[in-house]
Design an enzyme around this catalytic site. Structure first.
Site, PDB file in Angstrom:
ATOM      1  N   GLY A  15       0.806  -1.309   0.061  1.00 11.89           N
ATOM      2  CA  GLY A  15       0.057  -0.095  -0.031  1.00 11.89           C
ATOM      3  C   GLY A  15       0.845   1.145   0.003  1.00 11.89           C
ATOM      4  O   GLY A  15       0.292   2.261  -0.102  1.00 11.89           O
ATOM      5  N   GLU A  73       4.017  -6.770   1.459  1.00 17.37           N
ATOM      6  CA  GLU A  73       3.283  -7.018   0.068  1.00 17.37           C
ATOM      7  C   GLU A  73       3.384  -6.034  -0.782  1.00 17.37           C
ATOM      8  O   GLU A  73       2.287  -5.517  -0.904  1.00 17.37           O
ATOM      9  CB  GLU A  73       1.828  -7.711   0.202  1.00 17.37           C
ATOM     10  CG  GLU A  73       1.497  -8.909   1.326  1.00 17.37           C
ATOM     11  CD  GLU A  73       0.121  -9.269   1.669  1.00 17.37           C
ATOM     12  OE1 GLU A  73      -0.728  -8.212   1.265  1.00 17.37           O
ATOM     13  OE2 GLU A  73      -0.200 -10.345   2.281  1.00 17.37           O
ATOM     14  N   GLY A 110       3.346  -3.263  -3.792  1.00 18.65           N
ATOM     15  CA  GLY A 110       3.259  -3.431  -5.186  1.00 18.65           C
ATOM     16  C   GLY A 110       3.547  -2.374  -5.832  1.00 18.65           C
ATOM     17  O   GLY A 110       4.871  -2.315  -6.500  1.00 18.65           O
ATOM     18  N   ARG A 111       2.613  -1.419  -5.798  1.00 14.21           N
ATOM     19  CA  ARG A 111       2.793  -0.289  -6.434  1.00 14.21           C
ATOM     20  C   ARG A 111       4.301   0.378  -6.308  1.00 14.21           C
ATOM     21  O   ARG A 111       4.999   1.121  -7.198  1.00 14.21           O
ATOM     22  CB  ARG A 111       1.754   0.923  -6.184  1.00 14.21           C
ATOM     23  CG  ARG A 111       1.829   2.058  -6.758  1.00 14.21           C
ATOM     24  CD  ARG A 111       0.876   3.104  -6.022  1.00 14.21           C
ATOM     25  NE  ARG A 111      -0.465   2.469  -5.797  1.00 14.21           N
ATOM     26  CZ  ARG A 111      -1.614   2.624  -6.652  1.00 14.21           C
ATOM     27  NH1 ARG A 111      -1.465   3.420  -7.905  1.00 14.21           N
ATOM     28  NH2 ARG A 111      -2.602   2.030  -6.094  1.00 14.21           N
ATOM     29  N   ARG A 120      -6.017   4.067 -15.147  1.00 16.60           N
ATOM     30  CA  ARG A 120      -6.142   4.519 -13.956  1.00 16.60           C
ATOM     31  C   ARG A 120      -6.843   6.106 -14.126  1.00 16.60           C
ATOM     32  O   ARG A 120      -7.748   6.253 -12.947  1.00 16.60           O
ATOM     33  CB  ARG A 120      -4.717   5.091 -13.131  1.00 16.60           C
ATOM     34  CG  ARG A 120      -4.185   3.293 -12.945  1.00 16.60           C
ATOM     35  CD  ARG A 120      -2.833   3.511 -12.234  1.00 16.60           C
ATOM     36  NE  ARG A 120      -2.898   4.178 -10.828  1.00 16.60           N
ATOM     37  CZ  ARG A 120      -2.959   5.512 -10.393  1.00 16.60           C
ATOM     38  NH1 ARG A 120      -2.316   6.232 -11.272  1.00 16.60           N
ATOM     39  NH2 ARG A 120      -3.488   5.680  -9.301  1.00 16.60           N
ATOM     40  N   TYR A 139      -9.999   5.889 -11.442  1.00 17.73           N
ATOM     41  CA  TYR A 139     -10.025   6.512  -9.996  1.00 17.73           C
ATOM     42  C   TYR A 139      -9.611   8.058 -10.191  1.00 17.73           C
ATOM     43  O   TYR A 139      -9.200   8.629  -9.351  1.00 17.73           O
ATOM     44  CB  TYR A 139      -8.436   5.844  -9.529  1.00 17.73           C
ATOM     45  CG  TYR A 139      -8.381   4.505  -9.565  1.00 17.73           C
ATOM     46  CD1 TYR A 139      -9.104   3.805  -8.855  1.00 17.73           C
ATOM     47  CD2 TYR A 139      -7.373   3.915 -10.078  1.00 17.73           C
ATOM     48  CE1 TYR A 139      -9.014   2.355  -8.731  1.00 17.73           C
ATOM     49  CE2 TYR A 139      -7.167   2.643 -10.180  1.00 17.73           C
ATOM     50  CZ  TYR A 139      -7.809   1.776  -9.389  1.00 17.73           C
ATOM     51  OH  TYR A 139      -7.731   0.484  -9.430  1.00 17.73           O
ATOM     52  N   CYS A 193     -13.945   5.421 -27.746  1.00 20.59           N
ATOM     53  CA  CYS A 193     -15.273   6.194 -27.936  1.00 20.59           C
ATOM     54  C   CYS A 193     -15.659   6.422 -26.563  1.00 20.59           C
ATOM     55  O   CYS A 193     -16.986   5.462 -26.437  1.00 20.59           O
ATOM     56  CB  CYS A 193     -15.895   5.307 -28.800  1.00 20.59           C
ATOM     57  SG  CYS A 193     -15.127   5.154 -30.402  1.00 20.59           S
ATOM     58  N   GLU A 194     -15.201   6.969 -25.600  1.00 23.55           N
ATOM     59  CA  GLU A 194     -16.085   7.268 -24.223  1.00 23.55           C
ATOM     60  C   GLU A 194     -15.224   8.474 -23.867  1.00 23.55           C
ATOM     61  O   GLU A 194     -13.928   8.677 -23.847  1.00 23.55           O
ATOM     62  CB  GLU A 194     -15.290   6.022 -23.118  1.00 23.55           C
ATOM     63  CG  GLU A 194     -15.738   4.814 -23.670  1.00 23.55           C
ATOM     64  CD  GLU A 194     -16.447   4.210 -22.433  1.00 23.55           C
ATOM     65  OE1 GLU A 194     -16.875   4.701 -21.390  1.00 23.55           O
ATOM     66  OE2 GLU A 194     -16.656   2.924 -22.596  1.00 23.55           O
ATOM     67  N   TYR A 235      -0.300  -0.834 -12.142  1.00 19.49           N
ATOM     68  CA  TYR A 235      -1.819  -0.782 -12.423  1.00 19.49           C
ATOM     69  C   TYR A 235      -2.065  -0.074 -13.799  1.00 19.49           C
ATOM     70  O   TYR A 235      -2.967   0.713 -13.989  1.00 19.49           O
ATOM     71  CB  TYR A 235      -2.441  -0.120 -11.164  1.00 19.49           C
ATOM     72  CG  TYR A 235      -2.323  -0.900 -10.253  1.00 19.49           C
ATOM     73  CD1 TYR A 235      -2.823  -2.076  -9.631  1.00 19.49           C
ATOM     74  CD2 TYR A 235      -1.474  -0.334  -8.999  1.00 19.49           C
ATOM     75  CE1 TYR A 235      -2.719  -2.867  -8.550  1.00 19.49           C
ATOM     76  CE2 TYR A 235      -1.180  -1.059  -7.811  1.00 19.49           C
ATOM     77  CZ  TYR A 235      -1.969  -2.363  -7.544  1.00 19.49           C
ATOM     78  OH  TYR A 235      -1.512  -3.134  -6.403  1.00 19.49           O
TER      79      TYR A 235
HETATM   80  C1  LIG Z   1      -3.141  -4.937  -4.077  1.00 17.59           C
HETATM   81  C2  LIG Z   1      -2.670  -5.678  -2.847  1.00 17.59           C
HETATM   82  C3  LIG Z   1      -1.465  -5.356  -2.268  1.00 17.59           C
HETATM   83  C4  LIG Z   1      -0.247  -4.386  -2.976  1.00 17.59           C
HETATM   84  O1  LIG Z   1      -0.928  -3.160  -2.860  1.00 17.59           O
HETATM   85  P1  LIG Z   1      -0.011  -1.774  -3.639  1.00 17.59           P
HETATM   86  O2  LIG Z   1      -0.740  -0.720  -3.182  1.00 17.59           O
HETATM   87  O3  LIG Z   1       0.180  -1.934  -4.839  1.00 17.59           O
HETATM   88  O4  LIG Z   1       1.202  -1.550  -2.572  1.00 17.59           O
HETATM   89  C5  LIG Z   1      -0.882  -5.974  -1.173  1.00 17.59           C
HETATM   90  N1  LIG Z   1      -1.632  -6.924  -0.516  1.00 17.59           N
HETATM   91  C6  LIG Z   1      -3.093  -7.308  -1.099  1.00 17.59           C
HETATM   92  C7  LIG Z   1      -3.879  -8.138  -0.158  1.00 17.59           C
HETATM   93  C8  LIG Z   1      -3.414  -6.524  -2.301  1.00 17.59           C
HETATM   94  O5  LIG Z   1      -4.785  -6.643  -2.515  1.00 17.59           O
END
Ligand SMILES: *Cc1c(COP(=O)(O)O)cnc(C)c1O
Length: 429
Positions: free
Chosen positions: A247, A284, A286-287, A323, A327, A358-359, A386
């Site tokens: 996150g 965990e 990601g981004r 995105r 969002y 076309c949106e 993403y």
């Molecule tokens: C999407 C997600 C992440 C990663 O979130 P980021 O904002 O990309 O770091 C980690 N854990 C779970 C369970 C997720 O659904």
């Protein structure tokens, strides 16, 4: 020779007036591979990972890249080779991890809606942990594991009820969210799971949201998680690992999220103070590992000045960069030629940058000052997360090609879809 880096993206910079990713100019890559084209910096991904690794020096920690942010095989390979585990949300993602050389034992499987087939495949592959999200899922996973004569390692995702102060669609840890088990149901859920023969309780996890730019929600989550761990362990159920999810935000529009190492120094101080500093920790992200490592190069097709609005129509669209439409997200957009950056005194036009779909939702940026003409190329920044993983073939547009840059070397890691790719599997009556 002049060199100027862009804020928050140290491996993406102007060199001799040309926008480069590491040592490759984007004009050359776009001419070779066409547009729209995603280009990623390997050094940038590894630098983002290194910030977490520094934060965990001397600790028992496992970093699981949340691959839904960018699940291209070449990207997964970089993280697998760097020793990462993976946080997956489907059997398709598990297959990708294995195809990229990842270790099934370091995979954790998140998500509120795992199917029996997905549970079976993940159990047979020997994944490290199922992050389960409801009592109903616990019962089904138990049944599937018993039928295979296996025990599923599980962690229960709890909802710590902290507000990450981010976009509501990517805020996941509040009451009223579909994710996780409610804070006050947690102990009872653990007791239920611990009594089942097909399950082995190994951990606890949370994930409070995405694009979080404050440290306080994380620090609040530590206390709430540790309160739960204490009560679960007091009931005789040992918790081997604590997973704080992902996150952490990135820089899209001058955002200044905490640095991963600084954040973890503070988190670990809290864990130490409560005697949990040597527990196995999992995260965990990601981004924050890929978002600022990528750009999407697009070509200006037409300038369309108008009475109320000017439009800059480009060849990338919401199917490539979903995105903004999803969002209302902001991506900075800069020309590949530095001299075409709009200066306050130059003849620039304030435009909406839009795609061909076309949106009316098909926009990439609103009210951007641009000094470009048809045929010029632009880079949409912070496009490593993403974007490609959420892309589609809407309007029968091919999904873009992807290049991963490593110094002077550029690896094509995904070809642009062919027409045959787009129609594969379809049949006439
Ligand atoms: C999407 C997600 C992440 C990663 O979130 P980021 O904002 O990309 O770091 C980690 N854990 C779970 C369970 C997720 O659904």
């Amino acid at each position: 020779m002049t060199s100027r880096t862009l804020p928050g993206q140290p491996h993406i910079h102007y060199k001799d007036g040309q926008l480069c990713v590491e040592d490759c100019t984007l004009e050359a890559l776009a001419s070779e591979h066409g547009t729209p084209l995603f280009v990623y910096s390997k050094a940038s991904m590894l630098a983002a990972l290194a910030a977490y690794q520094r934060g965990f020096t001397g600790r028992n920690a496992q970093i699981c890249y949340a691959m839904k942010a960018n699940s291209s095989l070449g990207v997964l390979q970089v993280f697998a080779q760097a020793g990462c585990g993976f946080d997956i949300v489907s059997a398709g993602e598990l297959a990708r991890v294995l195809a990229a050389g990842g270790d099934a034992g370091k995979v954790i499987f998140s998500g509120v809606g795992k199917t029996r087939r997905e549970m079976r495949e993940a159990l047979l592959a020997g994944i490290g942990c199922f992050n389960v999200e409801s009592e109903a899922e616990i019962d089904v996973l138990n049944e599937v594991a018993v039928s295979l004569q296996l025990r599923a390692p599980i962690s229960i995702r709890v909802n710590p009820n902290v507000d990450p102060k981010t976009h509501p669609y990517i805020s996941t840890g509040l009451k009223g969210s579909k994710f996780g088990v409610a804070h006050d149901r947690t102990l009872a859920t653990y007791q239920h799971a611990a009594a089942l023969p097909g399950l082995h309780v190994v951990g606890i996890d949370c994930h409070i949201g995405s694009q979080i730019t404050l440290e306080s929600p994380y620090l609040d989550a530590v206390d709430r998680m540790l309160d739960l761990v204490e009560s679960i362990e007091a009931a005789g159920i040992p918790i081997h690992h604590i997973d704080f999810g992902g996150g952490l935000g990135i820089n899209y529009n001058g955002d200044t999220p905490p640095q991963a190492d600084a954040l973890w120094t503070k988190m670990l101080a809290k864990l130490d103070a409560r005697g949990f500093g040597q527990r196995k920790l999992m995260i965990e992200p990601g981004r924050s590992l890929v978002g600022n490592a990528g750009v999407c190069v697009t070509e200006v097709l037409f300038m369309k000045p108008g009475e109320q609005k000017n439009f800059c129509i480009v060849d990338a669209a919401m199917n490539d960069l979903p995105r903004p439409a999803m969002y209302q997200a902001f991506h900075d957009i800069v020309p590949l030629e530095q001299k075409k950056r709009a200066q306050p005194d130059s003849a620039s036009l304030v435009c909406d940058v839009v795609g061909p779909v076309c949106e009316s939702g098909d926009w990439i940026g609103h009210d951007r000052p641009l000094a470009v003409a048809a045929g010029d190329r632009l880079a949409v920044l912070s496009a490593g997360a993403y974007c490609m993983s959420m892309s589609s073939n809407y309007n029968s547009r091919p999904r873009a090609a992807e290049v991963l840059v490593d110094g002077k070397q550029a690896h094509l890691i995904r070809e642009r879809d062919s027409l045959a790719d787009q129609m594969r599997g379809e049949r006439l009556l």
